[in-house]
Design a protein around this motif. Structure first.
Motif, PDB file in Angstrom:
ATOM      1  N   ASP A 123      27.622  30.454 -23.715  1.00 40.42           N
ATOM      2  CA  ASP A 123      29.069  30.513 -23.895  1.00 40.42           C
ATOM      3  C   ASP A 123      29.490  31.540 -24.938  1.00 40.42           C
ATOM      4  O   ASP A 123      30.677  31.806 -25.123  1.00 40.42           O
ATOM      5  CB  ASP A 123      29.599  29.128 -24.303  1.00 40.42           C
ATOM      6  CG  ASP A 123      29.479  28.112 -23.168  1.00 40.42           C
ATOM      7  OD1 ASP A 123      29.616  28.522 -22.003  1.00 40.42           O
ATOM      8  OD2 ASP A 123      29.228  26.925 -23.460  1.00 40.42           O
ATOM      9  N   LEU A 136      29.019  38.963 -17.472  1.00 41.95           N
ATOM     10  CA  LEU A 136      29.666  37.671 -17.301  1.00 41.95           C
ATOM     11  C   LEU A 136      29.427  37.149 -15.894  1.00 41.95           C
ATOM     12  O   LEU A 136      29.400  37.911 -14.928  1.00 41.95           O
ATOM     13  CB  LEU A 136      31.162  37.779 -17.578  1.00 41.95           C
ATOM     14  CG  LEU A 136      31.563  38.096 -19.022  1.00 41.95           C
ATOM     15  CD1 LEU A 136      33.061  38.313 -19.117  1.00 41.95           C
ATOM     16  CD2 LEU A 136      31.111  36.984 -19.969  1.00 41.95           C
ATOM     17  N   ALA A 137      29.258  35.834 -15.788  1.00 47.24           N
ATOM     18  CA  ALA A 137      29.005  35.203 -14.494  1.00 47.24           C
ATOM     19  C   ALA A 137      29.923  33.999 -14.341  1.00 47.24           C
ATOM     20  O   ALA A 137      30.224  33.293 -15.313  1.00 47.24           O
ATOM     21  CB  ALA A 137      27.547  34.765 -14.396  1.00 47.24           C
ATOM     22  N   GLN A 138      30.395  33.764 -13.108  1.00 47.00           N
ATOM     23  CA  GLN A 138      31.202  32.585 -12.824  1.00 47.00           C
ATOM     24  C   GLN A 138      30.285  31.361 -12.746  1.00 47.00           C
ATOM     25  O   GLN A 138      29.282  31.375 -12.039  1.00 47.00           O
ATOM     26  CB  GLN A 138      31.935  32.761 -11.494  1.00 47.00           C
ATOM     27  CG  GLN A 138      32.956  33.891 -11.489  1.00 47.00           C
ATOM     28  CD  GLN A 138      34.176  33.573 -12.330  1.00 47.00           C
ATOM     29  OE1 GLN A 138      34.543  32.397 -12.490  1.00 47.00           O
ATOM     30  NE2 GLN A 138      34.814  34.606 -12.858  1.00 47.00           N
ATOM     31  N   VAL A 139      30.669  30.303 -13.465  1.00 49.60           N
ATOM     32  CA  VAL A 139      29.838  29.099 -13.494  1.00 49.60           C
ATOM     33  C   VAL A 139      30.578  27.874 -12.964  1.00 49.60           C
ATOM     34  O   VAL A 139      30.115  26.753 -13.116  1.00 49.60           O
ATOM     35  CB  VAL A 139      29.303  28.836 -14.918  1.00 49.60           C
ATOM     36  CG1 VAL A 139      28.329  29.919 -15.327  1.00 49.60           C
ATOM     37  CG2 VAL A 139      30.449  28.708 -15.923  1.00 49.60           C
ATOM     38  N   GLY A 140      31.732  28.085 -12.348  1.00 46.47           N
ATOM     39  CA  GLY A 140      32.467  26.967 -11.767  1.00 46.47           C
ATOM     40  C   GLY A 140      33.673  26.568 -12.579  1.00 46.47           C
ATOM     41  O   GLY A 140      33.731  26.801 -13.805  1.00 46.47           O
ATOM     42  N   ASP A 141      34.670  25.966 -11.895  1.00 44.20           N
ATOM     43  CA  ASP A 141      35.897  25.492 -12.538  1.00 44.20           C
ATOM     44  C   ASP A 141      36.630  26.608 -13.277  1.00 44.20           C
ATOM     45  O   ASP A 141      37.272  26.375 -14.319  1.00 44.20           O
ATOM     46  CB  ASP A 141      35.585  24.337 -13.512  1.00 44.20           C
ATOM     47  CG  ASP A 141      35.000  23.123 -12.811  1.00 44.20           C
ATOM     48  OD1 ASP A 141      35.399  22.877 -11.649  1.00 44.20           O
ATOM     49  OD2 ASP A 141      34.152  22.441 -13.411  1.00 44.20           O
ATOM     50  N   GLY A 142      36.500  27.843 -12.764  1.00 48.69           N
ATOM     51  CA  GLY A 142      37.183  28.966 -13.383  1.00 48.69           C
ATOM     52  C   GLY A 142      36.574  29.415 -14.699  1.00 48.69           C
ATOM     53  O   GLY A 142      37.158  30.240 -15.415  1.00 48.69           O
ATOM     54  N   ARG A 143      35.422  28.874 -15.031  1.00 48.18           N
ATOM     55  CA  ARG A 143      34.789  29.195 -16.316  1.00 48.18           C
ATOM     56  C   ARG A 143      33.748  30.282 -16.121  1.00 48.18           C
ATOM     57  O   ARG A 143      33.079  30.361 -15.092  1.00 48.18           O
ATOM     58  CB  ARG A 143      34.128  27.937 -16.890  1.00 48.18           C
ATOM     59  CG  ARG A 143      33.670  28.085 -18.337  1.00 48.18           C
ATOM     60  CD  ARG A 143      33.283  26.740 -18.913  1.00 48.18           C
ATOM     61  NE  ARG A 143      32.143  26.157 -18.222  1.00 48.18           N
ATOM     62  CZ  ARG A 143      30.870  26.391 -18.574  1.00 48.18           C
ATOM     63  NH1 ARG A 143      30.590  27.195 -19.598  1.00 48.18           N
ATOM     64  NH2 ARG A 143      29.885  25.792 -17.926  1.00 48.18           N
ATOM     65  N   THR A 144      33.616  31.143 -17.120  1.00 45.34           N
ATOM     66  CA  THR A 144      32.603  32.184 -17.107  1.00 45.34           C
ATOM     67  C   THR A 144      31.636  31.975 -18.267  1.00 45.34           C
ATOM     68  O   THR A 144      31.975  31.333 -19.265  1.00 45.34           O
ATOM     69  CB  THR A 144      33.224  33.590 -17.223  1.00 45.34           C
ATOM     70  OG1 THR A 144      33.939  33.686 -18.458  1.00 45.34           O
ATOM     71  CG2 THR A 144      34.156  33.871 -16.064  1.00 45.34           C
ATOM     72  N   TRP A 272      22.659  39.133  -5.109  1.00 47.65           N
ATOM     73  CA  TRP A 272      23.265  37.825  -4.848  1.00 47.65           C
ATOM     74  C   TRP A 272      22.463  37.082  -3.787  1.00 47.65           C
ATOM     75  O   TRP A 272      22.134  37.668  -2.745  1.00 47.65           O
ATOM     76  CB  TRP A 272      24.714  37.968  -4.400  1.00 47.65           C
ATOM     77  CG  TRP A 272      25.383  36.630  -4.274  1.00 47.65           C
ATOM     78  CD1 TRP A 272      25.560  35.909  -3.138  1.00 47.65           C
ATOM     79  CD2 TRP A 272      25.907  35.853  -5.338  1.00 47.65           C
ATOM     80  NE1 TRP A 272      26.152  34.713  -3.421  1.00 47.65           N
ATOM     81  CE2 TRP A 272      26.389  34.651  -4.776  1.00 47.65           C
ATOM     82  CE3 TRP A 272      26.005  36.050  -6.720  1.00 47.65           C
ATOM     83  CZ2 TRP A 272      26.969  33.661  -5.540  1.00 47.65           C
ATOM     84  CZ3 TRP A 272      26.573  35.055  -7.479  1.00 47.65           C
ATOM     85  CH2 TRP A 272      27.064  33.884  -6.893  1.00 47.65           C
TER      86      TRP A 272
END
Length: 275
Positions: A123, A136-144, A272
């Motif tokens: 984080d 940066l990577a997307q980890v779900g729920d709009g969170r990176t 990916w």
């Protein structure tokens, strides 16, 4: 007849292991279901000894628009040959041979150490000491979260090897640190394209000067790829003339630039899925 004796990892010389993989009797024990191509877990036995291996038959390869059909197994072997020429031994012993489903790649099975940590999502905005930022990577729920990899000489060597062989698919799941401290890299079917295809998780050193040992390796590779040199002759059996020529050009360009390559910006730099 007594059952073959399973060979502990590292108990055979490289030559002995290659002989076993090349001439031993292959027995299919199962299939790696997660793979997009046919990947079969096997044992290979010869003269009372047995080892575990992976068998990827050419017949089980899925066609790719940017690679000629039926060539992925050969590229796996070519990656092993180049890895050996570097002296870093990052790719497990790999051969091309006939098997139960026709010609294919056969490679020593490596048991990875699940306790080894080479990749992480954090984080923090900046990587901690001993880690390098990838992006940066997307980890779900709009969170990176920040994707990082270890600042590890073994990974840095692999980043150089991937640039040399033009690896288009360096994912986290292809990194196998072993319990004895070695790092092995697997899945090199999409390599050696004449166009720039480098896609990798190991961008942490992008743009940084190459270590002195990497420059020494590149100099040795340039010599090893000279016409009629043993490595060049072997690669000519596995790759097209244009691909061998492009390999020479990449090695020369890396040596001249003396820096880790940076993403080209022409397509996504990270494969990916990334693992």
């Amino acid at each position: 007849m007594p059952a073959p004796e399973r060979i502990p990892p590292g108990s055979l010389t490289a030559v002995e292991l290659l002989d076993l993989l090349s001439a031993g009797e292959l027995t299919v024990r199962g299939r790696v279901r997660e793979a997009s191509n046919a990947v079969l877990f096997c044992t290979v036995a010869l003269d009372g000894e047995e080892a575990e291996c992976v068998y990827k038959p050419v017949a089980g390869e899925q066609p790719l628009w940017d690679f000629p059909d039926g060539t992925l197994a050969q590229r796996e072997v070519a990656a092993y040959e180049v890895s050996q020429a570097t002296g870093w031994d990052l790719v497990p012993p790999t051969v091309l041979r006939d098997g139960p489903y026709g010609q294919g790649m056969v490679q020593q099975w490596i048991d990875g150490d699940p306790s080894a940590s080479l990749l992480a999502l954090v984080d923090d905005e900046e990587p901690a000491e001993g880690w390098k930022a990838v992006g940066l990577a997307q980890v779900g729920d709009g969170r990176t979260a920040l994707l990082v990899h270890a600042d590890d000489i073994r990974l840095r060597r692999l980043a150089v090897l991937d640039a040399v062989i033009n690896n288009g698919d360096r994912k986290g799941g292809h990194l196998l640190p072993s319990a004895d401290g070695r790092l092995y890299a697997i899945d090199h079917g999409v390599t050696f394209n004449v166009d720039d295809k480098l896609r990798t998780l190991l961008w942490g050193w992008a743009g940084e000067p190459l270590p002195a040992e990497a420059l020494d390796v590149l100099a040795r590779l340039e010599s090893a790829l000279a016409a009629d040199a043993p490595l060049a002759t072997r690669l000519a059996e596995l790759l097209t003339p244009a691909e061998v020529s492009a390999l020479r050009e990449r090695v020369a360009a890396l040596r001249k630039a003396s820096r880790h390559p940076e993403p080209s910006g022409q397509w996504p730099a990270i494969p990916w899925p990334p693992v």
